[in-house]
Design a protein around this motif. Structure first.
Motif, mmCIF file in Angstrom:
data_model
loop_
_atom_site.group_PDB
_atom_site.id
_atom_site.type_symbol
_atom_site.label_atom_id
_atom_site.label_comp_id
_atom_site.label_asym_id
_atom_site.label_seq_id
_atom_site.Cartn_x
_atom_site.Cartn_y
_atom_site.Cartn_z
ATOM 1 N N HIS A 1 0.877 -1.173 0.000
ATOM 2 C CA HIS A 1 0.000 0.000 0.000
ATOM 3 C C HIS A 1 0.912 1.220 0.000
ATOM 4 O O HIS A 1 2.032 1.165 0.481
ATOM 5 C CB HIS A 1 -0.862 0.005 1.258
ATOM 6 C CG HIS A 1 -1.795 -1.171 1.319
ATOM 7 N ND1 HIS A 1 -3.149 -1.060 1.271
ATOM 8 C CD2 HIS A 1 -1.543 -2.503 1.391
ATOM 9 C CE1 HIS A 1 -3.703 -2.253 1.322
ATOM 10 N NE2 HIS A 1 -2.749 -3.152 1.406
ATOM 11 N N LYS A 2 0.400 2.313 -0.509
ATOM 12 C CA LYS A 2 1.263 3.506 -0.543
ATOM 13 C C LYS A 2 0.837 4.496 0.520
ATOM 14 O O LYS A 2 -0.351 4.595 0.856
ATOM 15 C CB LYS A 2 1.211 4.160 -1.912
ATOM 16 C CG LYS A 2 -0.113 4.812 -2.236
ATOM 17 C CD LYS A 2 0.001 5.729 -3.439
ATOM 18 C CE LYS A 2 -1.369 6.342 -3.727
ATOM 19 N NZ LYS A 2 -1.441 7.144 -4.906
ATOM 20 N N ALA A 3 1.808 5.214 1.042
ATOM 21 C CA ALA A 3 1.495 6.308 1.963
ATOM 22 C C ALA A 3 2.314 7.511 1.529
ATOM 23 O O ALA A 3 3.514 7.387 1.250
ATOM 24 C CB ALA A 3 1.848 5.909 3.387
ATOM 25 N N LEU A 4 1.644 8.640 1.439
ATOM 26 C CA LEU A 4 2.340 9.878 1.078
ATOM 27 C C LEU A 4 2.859 10.493 2.376
ATOM 28 O O LEU A 4 2.080 10.805 3.271
ATOM 29 C CB LEU A 4 1.314 10.804 0.403
ATOM 30 C CG LEU A 4 1.832 12.010 -0.350
ATOM 31 C CD1 LEU A 4 2.791 11.604 -1.465
ATOM 32 C CD2 LEU A 4 0.658 12.804 -0.931
ATOM 33 N N LYS A 5 4.191 10.614 2.486
ATOM 34 C CA LYS A 5 4.779 11.032 3.776
ATOM 35 C C LYS A 5 5.843 12.102 3.572
ATOM 36 O O LYS A 5 6.352 12.282 2.464
ATOM 37 C CB LYS A 5 5.461 9.819 4.448
ATOM 38 C CG LYS A 5 4.533 8.695 4.791
ATOM 39 C CD LYS A 5 4.134 8.735 6.245
ATOM 40 C CE LYS A 5 3.050 7.733 6.510
ATOM 41 N NZ LYS A 5 2.878 7.236 7.782
ATOM 42 N N LYS A 6 6.218 12.743 4.693
ATOM 43 C CA LYS A 6 7.351 13.673 4.663
ATOM 44 C C LYS A 6 8.612 12.870 4.947
ATOM 45 O O LYS A 6 8.755 12.324 6.042
ATOM 46 C CB LYS A 6 7.186 14.728 5.761
ATOM 47 C CG LYS A 6 6.074 15.719 5.487
ATOM 48 C CD LYS A 6 6.036 16.764 6.580
ATOM 49 C CE LYS A 6 4.701 16.716 7.279
ATOM 50 N NZ LYS A 6 4.576 17.499 8.463
ATOM 51 N N VAL A 7 9.491 12.766 3.987
ATOM 52 C CA VAL A 7 10.702 11.970 4.190
ATOM 53 C C VAL A 7 11.941 12.862 4.024
ATOM 54 O O VAL A 7 12.219 13.355 2.918
ATOM 55 C CB VAL A 7 10.753 10.775 3.193
ATOM 56 C CG1 VAL A 7 12.056 9.998 3.355
ATOM 57 C CG2 VAL A 7 9.559 9.856 3.402
ATOM 58 N N PRO A 8 12.689 13.082 5.109
ATOM 59 C CA PRO A 8 13.929 13.862 4.993
ATOM 60 C C PRO A 8 14.919 13.137 4.077
ATOM 61 O O PRO A 8 14.995 11.908 4.083
ATOM 62 C CB PRO A 8 14.464 13.905 6.427
ATOM 63 C CG PRO A 8 13.318 13.495 7.292
ATOM 64 C CD PRO A 8 12.445 12.609 6.466
ATOM 65 N N HIS A 9 15.676 13.899 3.302
ATOM 66 C CA HIS A 9 16.623 13.269 2.357
ATOM 67 C C HIS A 9 17.637 14.307 1.908
ATOM 68 O O HIS A 9 17.549 15.482 2.303
ATOM 69 C CB HIS A 9 15.857 12.712 1.144
ATOM 70 C CG HIS A 9 15.156 13.765 0.341
ATOM 71 N ND1 HIS A 9 15.631 14.247 -0.842
ATOM 72 C CD2 HIS A 9 14.000 14.444 0.584
ATOM 73 C CE1 HIS A 9 14.806 15.166 -1.312
ATOM 74 N NE2 HIS A 9 13.808 15.311 -0.463
ATOM 75 N N ILE A 10 18.598 13.894 1.075
ATOM 76 C CA ILE A 10 19.524 14.873 0.486
ATOM 77 C C ILE A 10 19.179 15.032 -0.988
ATOM 78 O O ILE A 10 18.692 14.085 -1.625
ATOM 79 C CB ILE A 10 21.011 14.487 0.669
ATOM 80 C CG1 ILE A 10 21.321 13.110 0.062
ATOM 81 C CG2 ILE A 10 21.414 14.529 2.130
ATOM 82 C CD1 ILE A 10 22.812 12.848 -0.115
#
Ligand code: UTP
Length: 468
Positions: free
Chosen positions: A343-352
């Motif tokens: 299943h997909k979840a739209l999330k805030k993901v920290p990254h570079i």
């Protein structure tokens, strides 16, 4: 061929070569780490899942074919059912006495909504003694062991983000009185997060942005970790499953276990009757003669609001994620490749970003992919559903404040204790409450028995008492 070229050959066909963009700057160890992460992922499959998730706004469920799933009521309504429930309870007790049932808790989640720094199971929730979720469950297991004269194995799924801390927590607390050997921790797999352009995100130059692959990752993890083999070796026929954030759970319910066994169900579920159509619980539905759960967010409002001839919500059976699973069922579905779709979840993901700048998004920027345990339901033979009582068994800690928060959970623990005491003929004075230790009290009857035996502790009015 150089190592870098080997990795390019894996990533180029799926247009993910950007993952190697900082390769030449990495130390030997950093290269090793990134290489391991890359090689652990089935890139063609996972990239396709991500692309599908990004494209696909609507779900593909044929809603016009959905029917509400039938369930056994909490209280039997016919003579036949009264007899069946009675027989089931006795069978459940026998299975517990014979050591045929193990406990299984999924505790690999990130607990982002709670915003607590540490594994959620270590979160302290009990109102008087400030006991952690893990302690409440451990003591409950001990109480059941004493009741049924058996040893109950406890399998706990963690994830890479919390495994070490969870192990340390149990060790520091001497396994809360359990034997170290009966607690089996194992780790689930991870999946990369993808940006909305379909590119896997980097958490750092030498690491993908990985997160646990959902509670449905437990099937593969049980198999891969050897936990499933351990169950088979120990003649464990059934697993009582719960999520780490619900301290009200009756960790071993003889009635539920017995019903599951007698009906030859592969996977059984408890159902909560939804408070209203909008309550955020998955709906138990039948589609083409198979049991499925339709997430609350996928259910069209008109269908969720539909009523039956008695005026009640037609799709009123919601899932609080409490199950009993047959070990043989897990063995069967993991014997080949498990064809679950995440299943997909739209999330805030920290990254570079491409210039190695740290990005801490304020808005959801990424797709996370997660498998759900309930997607095994359509594969199960004779799946059974039994209603549960919200006040007795369900008050999860999900959010920091408001609904499903530590505060509502503590209130639920105290309210349940009050109800049990009343049923034992004890009325609490004003401003007085009792935390009942799961070491001694896991069901109403335990309070009634102690009241009869006159072994309940004295009550101090005007405070939260703690009773063991
Ligand atoms: P939730 O879906 O509530 O997620 O998990 P969560 O991680 O606890 O919290 P949020 O959504 O980040 O705020 C339900 C149960 O499934 C377990 C959790 O530990 C919890 O017991 N879970 C979830 C896993 O074991 N692994 C996962 O990958 C996800």
């Amino acid at each position: 061929m150089t190592k870098k070229q080997e990795l390019i050959d894996i990533l180029k066909p799926v247009k993910q070569e950007h993952i190697l963009q900082f390769w030449d700057e990495l130390s030997k160890d950093q290269k090793k780490q990134l290489e391991t992460q890359i090689r652990e992922i089935d890139w063609p499959t996972v990239t396709q899942w991500a692309l599908d998730a990004i494209k696909d706004e609507a779900t593909s469920i044929p809603f016009d074919k959905l029917k509400p799933a039938p369930y056994y009521p909490l209280v039997p309504e016919t003579n036949k059912d009264i007899e069946f429930y009675d027989k089931a309870r006795k069978k459940g007790v026998k299975l517990l006495k014979d050591g045929k049932v193990a406990a299984f808790t999924v505790a690999g989640g990130q607990g982002t909504r709670l915003g607590y720094d540490g594994p959620k199971g270590t979160f302290k929730v009990s109102p008087a003694k400030n006991k952690s979720l893990f302690q409440i469950f451990a003591e409950s297991i001990i109480c059941n062991q004493n009741k049924y004269g058996c040893k109950i194995k406890w399998y706990i799924m963690t994830s890479k983000i919390n495994d070490v801390q969870t192990r340390e927590f149990f060790a520091e607390n001497n396994y809360f009185g359990l034997d170290e050997k009966q607690v089996k921790l194992f780790t689930q797999a991870t999946l990369p997060a993808f940006g909305l352009d379909g590119k896997a995100l980097l958490e750092a130059k030498d690491s993908l942005a990985l997160s646990p692959n959902g509670h449905g990752g437990s099937f593969e993890a049980l198999k891969a970790s050897g936990a499933l083999d351990d169950m088979i070796k120990n003649n464990i026929a059934h697993l009582s499953y719960w999520q780490v954030d619900n301290p009200l759970i009756m960790v071993m319910d003889p009635l539920f276990i017995g019903m599951h066994h007698l009906t030859e169900s592969d996977m059984s579920s408890r159902a909560l009757i939804k408070r209203d159509y909008a309550e955020k619980l998955g709906h138990f539905c039948i589609l083409d003669n198979k049991l499925i759960i339709v997430e609350y967010s996928d259910m069209p409002e008109a269908l969720a609001k539909q009523t039956d001839c008695s005026g009640r919500l037609a799709f009123r059976a919601g899932s609080p994620a409490m199950h009993v699973l047959k070990t043989a069922f897990i063995e069967r579905i993991t014997s080949g490749k498990l064809d679950f779709k995440p299943h997909k979840a739209l999330k805030k993901v920290p990254h570079i970003d491409g210039n190695a700048n740290q990005i801490n998004p304020q808005q959801p920027n990424a797709i996370k992919l997660e498998f759900f345990l309930f997607d095994a339901l359509p594969l199960a033979n004779n799946p059974l559903i039994l209603e549960t009582d919200r006040d007795e068994q369900f008050a999860p800690v999900k959010n920091k404040t408001g609904e499903d928060s530590p505060q509502t959970c503590q209130e639920a623990l105290l309210n349940r204790a009050k109800k049990w005491l009343e049923e034992a003929g004890i009325k609490l004075p004003e401003n007085t409450s009792v935390e009942l230790s799961t070491k001694s009290f896991v069901e109403k009857q335990d309070v009634i028995d102690r009241a009869k035996a006159k072994t309940l502790p004295a009550l101090t009015p005007g405070k939260i008492n703690y009773w063991e």
